[in-house]
Write an enzyme that holds these catalytic residues in place. Sequence first.
Site, PDB file in Angstrom:
ATOM      1  N   GLU A 298     -60.459 -28.212  50.894  1.00 64.89           N
ATOM      2  CA  GLU A 298     -59.878 -29.089  51.903  1.00 64.89           C
ATOM      3  C   GLU A 298     -59.114 -28.290  52.957  1.00 64.89           C
ATOM      4  O   GLU A 298     -59.158 -28.624  54.144  1.00 64.89           O
ATOM      5  CB  GLU A 298     -58.999 -30.146  51.223  1.00 64.89           C
ATOM      6  CG  GLU A 298     -59.882 -31.202  50.566  1.00 64.89           C
ATOM      7  CD  GLU A 298     -59.336 -31.791  49.288  1.00 64.89           C
ATOM      8  OE1 GLU A 298     -58.168 -31.510  48.957  1.00 64.89           O
ATOM      9  OE2 GLU A 298     -60.077 -32.519  48.613  1.00 64.89           O
ATOM     10  N   ASP A 441     -55.011 -34.603  41.300  1.00 62.06           N
ATOM     11  CA  ASP A 441     -53.985 -35.628  41.531  1.00 62.06           C
ATOM     12  C   ASP A 441     -52.818 -35.434  40.565  1.00 62.06           C
ATOM     13  O   ASP A 441     -51.653 -35.639  40.919  1.00 62.06           O
ATOM     14  CB  ASP A 441     -54.564 -37.033  41.319  1.00 62.06           C
ATOM     15  CG  ASP A 441     -55.777 -37.286  42.202  1.00 62.06           C
ATOM     16  OD1 ASP A 441     -55.888 -36.611  43.242  1.00 62.06           O
ATOM     17  OD2 ASP A 441     -56.606 -38.138  41.841  1.00 62.06           O
TER      18      ASP A 441
HETATM   19  P1  AMP Z   1     -59.299 -31.469  42.507  1.00 60.18           P
HETATM   20  O1  AMP Z   1     -60.542 -30.777  42.912  1.00 60.18           O
HETATM   21  O2  AMP Z   1     -58.417 -31.837  43.668  1.00 60.18           O
HETATM   22  O3  AMP Z   1     -59.467 -32.586  41.517  1.00 60.18           O
HETATM   23  O4  AMP Z   1     -58.420 -30.371  41.716  1.00 60.18           O
HETATM   24  C1  AMP Z   1     -58.891 -29.763  40.573  1.00 60.18           C
HETATM   25  C2  AMP Z   1     -57.820 -28.825  40.070  1.00 60.18           C
HETATM   26  O5  AMP Z   1     -57.649 -29.063  38.697  1.00 60.18           O
HETATM   27  C3  AMP Z   1     -58.190 -27.370  40.203  1.00 60.18           C
HETATM   28  O6  AMP Z   1     -57.736 -26.847  41.422  1.00 60.18           O
HETATM   29  C4  AMP Z   1     -57.500 -26.713  39.009  1.00 60.18           C
HETATM   30  O7  AMP Z   1     -56.215 -26.264  39.371  1.00 60.18           O
HETATM   31  C5  AMP Z   1     -57.389 -27.849  38.016  1.00 60.18           C
HETATM   32  N1  AMP Z   1     -58.387 -27.680  36.943  1.00 60.18           N
HETATM   33  C6  AMP Z   1     -59.727 -27.704  37.088  1.00 60.18           C
HETATM   34  N2  AMP Z   1     -60.342 -27.500  35.903  1.00 60.18           N
HETATM   35  C7  AMP Z   1     -59.359 -27.350  34.983  1.00 60.18           C
HETATM   36  C8  AMP Z   1     -59.335 -27.096  33.568  1.00 60.18           C
HETATM   37  N3  AMP Z   1     -60.459 -26.963  32.862  1.00 60.18           N
HETATM   38  N4  AMP Z   1     -58.123 -26.986  32.965  1.00 60.18           N
HETATM   39  C9  AMP Z   1     -56.981 -27.122  33.667  1.00 60.18           C
HETATM   40  N5  AMP Z   1     -56.945 -27.348  34.987  1.00 60.18           N
HETATM   41  C10 AMP Z   1     -58.103 -27.453  35.655  1.00 60.18           C
END
Ligand code: AMP
Length: 459
Positions: A298, A441
């Site tokens: 983004e 979120d």
């Molecule tokens: P969004 O794309 O806005 O939903 O953000 C996803 C965010 O969730 C990523 O930037 C990571 O920081 C976090 N995330 C993604 N996969 C994992 C996971 N397997 N375990 C913990 N955090 C995660």
Amino acid sequence: MMEFIKDFQRMNIYLAYNVNVDAIVYLNEKHIENLIKEFGAENIKKRIDEYPREINEPLDFVARLIHALKTGKPQAVPLVSVETDRWFDSRFKYDSERIGGQVGVIANLLANLDFNKVIAYSPYLGKKQAEMFVNKDNLLYPVVEEGKLVLKKPVEAYRENDPVKINRIFEFRAGTRFKLGNETIEVPYSGRFIVASRFEEFARIETSPELKPHLPEIGEMVDGAILSGYQGLRKYYSDGKDANYYLRKAKEDIKLLKKKKDIKIHVEFASIQDRELRKKVIYNIFPLVDSVGMDEAEIAHILSVLGYRELSDRIFTYNRIEDAVLGAKILLDELNLEILQVHTIYYLMYITHSDNPLSEEELMKSLEVGTTLAAARASLGDIKRPEDIKVGLSVPFNEKGEYVKLRFEEAKAKMRTREYKIVIIPTRLVKNPVSTVGLGDTISAGAFASYLSMLRRKE
Ligand code: AMP
């Protein structure tokens, strides 16, 4: 962490505007192979090259899905055709249905963390939707009765005839392998592909005319507000209204919320495919709010419409920290935010101006709340009670963390950073997440709430 939990129990937060039902499919090899067989590898490849920005027919969906699987990057694409909407229901069996939309995810999270009061608003509240909110006394929907503002549990406030928005979510796992023609594809990261239903009735992002005059009263009741859902706006509506109309309304809402008390407002930004709309949302909304959260893709999208094409392309292509920091500096300054939070798979970042009341250590603590909550949600699928945080605390920081910190220090040394506070922490990354929906979120809600709680302590 426990100190924050105690603070949270005294805090009230207002949330608007988007809730929906997430219908989830856990994709396996068979699903993907069947889709490729049905639509043909060559057709799919051709459509991937055309890169449809909306889903008008099933092939658009298959092409964007396969593209997302190839890159392993989470994606959301709007669905605009009623026939294709029906096609999904006949073609897939959903593995689960749960609350979605930023308001839905954050409302249940904060209510389960025992916040004192979570006031969650969306223009529509159908029965099925209302029943997906956690049924607790601290989660309330604002209604107006006899000219007075009344807060009710969603199950006591729903309107029988309100439509319910359903987003389809296809969860994919790293390591899933399939063949597209001669090409063998292995999914590099776990993630999700969202088919976001974008029918006009759900694209009216506004506060109802009855509730609107009570926004100053709501502002007075809360410590802060998290606003989201602007990605649902359209350029034009069939009744002659347009995005400008709804953005003017949205600006009024923000001013009304701040009218009696200068509350902090966070906007959780989600991708807007249309460049013109994206630009409008950024220019209209960001300068009125205090805090914005977004992911790395983004940031690149926004920089591109602000005229920083080259930097935007670099972020997309190389994912380098120095570019993300530079981009964040530009956003903070051009839109004059108090604080910008960026979440990526390996690290979380805050950038503020140097006069921010919180120290860099405090800002880092706030990010840690965000990643710990996300790790708990990724491990458990859901956070049901404050103690669930312990699960998040037991998830180690990702193995690239040290490298990330090093690169960040290098980047800082090369850049003018005296006017800013910039901090970064590695994420706690769950190896086999139960679900990846709503993690961004969750990070943003946890980070913003803990930021507010530390500001309050200073006061
Ligand atoms: P969004 O794309 O806005 O939903 O953000 C996803 C965010 O969730 C990523 O930037 C990571 O920081 C976090 N995330 C993604 N996969 C994992 C996971 N397997 N375990 C913990 N955090 C995660």
